[in-house]
Design a protein around this motif. Structure first.
Motif, PDB file in Angstrom:
ATOM      1  N   MET A   1       0.844  -1.203   0.000  1.00  6.75           N
ATOM      2  CA  MET A   1       0.000   0.000   0.000  1.00  6.75           C
ATOM      3  C   MET A   1       0.871   1.242   0.000  1.00  6.75           C
ATOM      4  O   MET A   1       1.974   1.249   0.545  1.00  6.75           O
ATOM      5  CB  MET A   1      -0.934  -0.002   1.211  1.00  6.75           C
ATOM      6  N   ALA A   2       0.375   2.311  -0.625  1.00  9.07           N
ATOM      7  CA  ALA A   2       1.121   3.557  -0.742  1.00  9.07           C
ATOM      8  C   ALA A   2       0.844   4.430   0.474  1.00  9.07           C
ATOM      9  O   ALA A   2      -0.294   4.548   0.934  1.00  9.07           O
ATOM     10  CB  ALA A   2       0.727   4.283  -2.020  1.00  9.07           C
ATOM     11  N   MET A   3       1.899   5.071   0.989  1.00 10.44           N
ATOM     12  CA  MET A   3       1.782   5.915   2.178  1.00 10.44           C
ATOM     13  C   MET A   3       1.933   7.378   1.780  1.00 10.44           C
ATOM     14  O   MET A   3       2.871   7.750   1.064  1.00 10.44           O
ATOM     15  CB  MET A   3       2.853   5.550   3.201  1.00 10.44           C
ATOM     16  N   PHE A   4       1.013   8.204   2.262  1.00 14.53           N
ATOM     17  CA  PHE A   4       1.025   9.633   1.983  1.00 14.53           C
ATOM     18  C   PHE A   4       0.872  10.404   3.289  1.00 14.53           C
ATOM     19  O   PHE A   4       0.462   9.843   4.321  1.00 14.53           O
ATOM     20  CB  PHE A   4      -0.120  10.012   1.038  1.00 14.53           C
ATOM     21  N   VAL A   5       1.197  11.699   3.228  1.00 11.47           N
ATOM     22  CA  VAL A   5       1.013  12.600   4.363  1.00 11.47           C
ATOM     23  C   VAL A   5       0.061  13.717   3.946  1.00 11.47           C
ATOM     24  O   VAL A   5       0.245  14.344   2.891  1.00 11.47           O
ATOM     25  CB  VAL A   5       2.354  13.194   4.833  1.00 11.47           C
ATOM     26  N   HIS A   6      -0.940  13.940   4.763  1.00 12.31           N
ATOM     27  CA  HIS A   6      -1.858  15.075   4.599  1.00 12.31           C
ATOM     28  C   HIS A   6      -1.674  15.979   5.802  1.00 12.31           C
ATOM     29  O   HIS A   6      -1.653  15.513   6.948  1.00 12.31           O
ATOM     30  CB  HIS A   6      -3.305  14.576   4.531  1.00 12.31           C
ATOM     31  N   LEU A   7      -1.508  17.290   5.571  1.00 20.64           N
ATOM     32  CA  LEU A   7      -1.308  18.248   6.649  1.00 20.64           C
ATOM     33  C   LEU A   7      -2.647  18.878   7.011  1.00 20.64           C
ATOM     34  O   LEU A   7      -3.322  19.453   6.148  1.00 20.64           O
ATOM     35  CB  LEU A   7      -0.299  19.318   6.221  1.00 20.64           C
ATOM     36  N   ALA A   8      -3.030  18.762   8.278  1.00 17.27           N
ATOM     37  CA  ALA A   8      -4.341  19.229   8.724  1.00 17.27           C
ATOM     38  C   ALA A   8      -4.195  20.032  10.005  1.00 17.27           C
ATOM     39  O   ALA A   8      -3.237  19.868  10.764  1.00 17.27           O
ATOM     40  CB  ALA A   8      -5.279  18.039   8.957  1.00 17.27           C
ATOM     41  N   SER A   9      -5.160  20.900  10.248  1.00 11.79           N
ATOM     42  CA  SER A   9      -5.174  21.694  11.470  1.00 11.79           C
ATOM     43  C   SER A   9      -5.307  20.778  12.677  1.00 11.79           C
ATOM     44  O   SER A   9      -6.070  19.796  12.671  1.00 11.79           O
ATOM     45  CB  SER A   9      -6.346  22.675  11.439  1.00 11.79           C
ATOM     46  N   ALA A  10      -4.569  21.099  13.738  1.00 12.27           N
ATOM     47  CA  ALA A  10      -4.623  20.280  14.955  1.00 12.27           C
ATOM     48  C   ALA A  10      -6.031  20.230  15.533  1.00 12.27           C
ATOM     49  O   ALA A  10      -6.428  19.226  16.137  1.00 12.27           O
ATOM     50  CB  ALA A  10      -3.637  20.830  15.982  1.00 12.27           C
ATOM     51  N   MET A  63      -0.828  19.342  11.813  1.00 13.38           N
ATOM     52  CA  MET A  63      -0.472  17.973  12.174  1.00 13.38           C
ATOM     53  C   MET A  63      -0.251  17.162  10.900  1.00 13.38           C
ATOM     54  O   MET A  63      -0.856  17.434   9.857  1.00 13.38           O
ATOM     55  CB  MET A  63      -1.584  17.332  13.006  1.00 13.38           C
ATOM     56  N   ALA A  64       0.613  16.155  10.990  1.00 14.54           N
ATOM     57  CA  ALA A  64       0.862  15.259   9.860  1.00 14.54           C
ATOM     58  C   ALA A  64      -0.044  14.035   9.996  1.00 14.54           C
ATOM     59  O   ALA A  64       0.056  13.283  10.966  1.00 14.54           O
ATOM     60  CB  ALA A  64       2.326  14.831   9.841  1.00 14.54           C
ATOM     61  N   GLU A 121      -8.289   4.221   6.632  1.00 17.35           N
ATOM     62  CA  GLU A 121      -7.117   4.540   5.832  1.00 17.35           C
ATOM     63  C   GLU A 121      -6.164   5.496   6.544  1.00 17.35           C
ATOM     64  O   GLU A 121      -5.049   5.725   6.068  1.00 17.35           O
ATOM     65  CB  GLU A 121      -7.540   5.138   4.491  1.00 17.35           C
ATOM     66  N   VAL A 122      -6.594   6.056   7.671  1.00 18.87           N
ATOM     67  CA  VAL A 122      -5.723   6.926   8.466  1.00 18.87           C
ATOM     68  C   VAL A 122      -4.807   6.039   9.292  1.00 18.87           C
ATOM     69  O   VAL A 122      -5.250   5.324  10.193  1.00 18.87           O
ATOM     70  CB  VAL A 122      -6.547   7.864   9.363  1.00 18.87           C
ATOM     71  N   HIS A 123      -3.529   6.078   8.992  1.00 19.79           N
ATOM     72  CA  HIS A 123      -2.556   5.202   9.658  1.00 19.79           C
ATOM     73  C   HIS A 123      -2.172   5.745  11.021  1.00 19.79           C
ATOM     74  O   HIS A 123      -2.180   5.018  12.018  1.00 19.79           O
ATOM     75  CB  HIS A 123      -1.326   5.044   8.767  1.00 19.79           C
ATOM     76  N   ARG A 124      -1.798   7.022  11.080  1.00 19.67           N
ATOM     77  CA  ARG A 124      -1.478   7.657  12.349  1.00 19.67           C
ATOM     78  C   ARG A 124      -1.490   9.169  12.161  1.00 19.67           C
ATOM     79  O   ARG A 124      -1.431   9.674  11.039  1.00 19.67           O
ATOM     80  CB  ARG A 124      -0.116   7.206  12.889  1.00 19.67           C
ATOM     81  N   ILE A 125      -1.575   9.870  13.283  1.00 17.36           N
ATOM     82  CA  ILE A 125      -1.532  11.330  13.293  1.00 17.36           C
ATOM     83  C   ILE A 125      -0.459  11.748  14.293  1.00 17.36           C
ATOM     84  O   ILE A 125      -0.451  11.273  15.426  1.00 17.36           O
ATOM     85  CB  ILE A 125      -2.893  11.935  13.688  1.00 17.36           C
ATOM     86  N   ARG A 126       0.438  12.607  13.875  1.00 20.35           N
ATOM     87  CA  ARG A 126       1.529  13.007  14.765  1.00 20.35           C
ATOM     88  C   ARG A 126       1.832  14.492  14.592  1.00 20.35           C
ATOM     89  O   ARG A 126       1.475  15.111  13.589  1.00 20.35           O
ATOM     90  CB  ARG A 126       2.793  12.188  14.482  1.00 20.35           C
TER      91      ARG A 126
END
Length: 267
Positions: A1-10, A63-64, A121-126
């Motif tokens: 599976m392909a991994m991506f990063v989406h930047l979102a407000s905390a 947040m990532a 599909e959300v793997h983690r938030i950091r």
């Protein structure tokens, strides 16, 4: 599976954990979806969009959000400027990762998922340092910034001093409020949408405005007028703005509801 990063407000992370990422961004061809970027070996390149996105405001910082997508998921990939020319390519997610990873300089590239991201599909938030990436455009350091209304960000640090030092020759002050109200009145009832939208564009540059005289536009039959009304008054400190937005949050047209959501996410 392909991994991506989406930047979102905390401030949105609880909702993202619960419901995923909503498809509120507009992509090429007016598609609705989510912007993201592949996870690359370089931490800086992976989070390159952070400082640019932070210019437009975020509650509690950015947040990532790491997202796992099926390799076969169709996405749009290309540079930011390719979007306006409809030059971004539709490829599987795995190919988008391969294509960007093979570039000598992937700065300014983006991946657009033309749908919402599901919670599974959300793997983690950091958390992520708020100083990564470039601003304006890659290699903008040392280049004179543009101070036109379309490029500047209201409330940006040092923005007023920059505009005073380098005023834009083609972006003068907006017409007076009385002049704009006269145009709104001359547009008729319910009013010519083109005339009303132009007036609302200029009203959007005010910090306070004649809300009582514009409230009737919340019932205008053209959804474009109602959406522009949302964007025009969103930054006003005039009493009654919150109540007007509350009413338009339940508008029957999705563009108006999404305009309210977008405004509230940046407040």
């Amino acid at each position: 599976m392909a991994m991506f990063v989406h930047l979102a407000s905390a401030a949105n992370t609880p909702r993202i954990r619960r419901s995923g990422i909503r498809a509120v961004s507009r992509g090429q061809g007016d598609l609705r979806g989510v912007y993201c970027f592949p996870v690359l070996p370089s931490y800086t390149l992976t989070h390159q969009w952070l400082r640019e996105l932070a210019r437009f405001g975020s509650r509690g910082g950015l947040m990532a959000v790491h997202v796992r997508l099926d390799d076969d998921q169709p996405v749009l990939v290309g540079r930011y400027g390719d979007r306006a020319r409809n030059a971004q390519s539709t490829v599987p997610a795995a190919e988008a990762v391969r294509r960007i990873a093979a570039l000598d300089d992937p700065r300014g590239w983006e991946v657009f998922v033309p749908r919402a991201i599901r919670p599974r599909e959300v793997h983690r938030i950091r958390t992520v340092p708020q100083v990564a990436g470039w601003r304006y455009v890659p290699d903008a350091h040392g280049v004179r910034p543009c101070t036109c209304f379309g490029c500047r960000v209201r409330g940006e640090y040092g923005g007023r001093r920059l505009r005073e030092r380098r005023p834009h020759p083609l972006d003068g002050p907006p017409p007076r409020s009385g002049t704009l109200l006269a145009r709104v009145a001359a547009a008729g009832d319910p009013g010519d949408p083109a005339v009303l939208r132009e007036a609302l564009h200029w009203f959007g540059r005010y910090r306070r405005g004649p809300l009582a005289q514009l409230t009737r536009l919340a019932a205008h039959p053209d959804p474009g007028v109602r959406a522009d009304l949302v964007r025009a008054v969103a930054g006003w400190s005039t009493p009654g703005v919150a109540e007007l937005l509350d009413g338009l949050a339940d508008d029957p047209h999705p563009d108006v509801r999404e305009a309210v959501e977008a405004v509230r996410e940046t407040q």
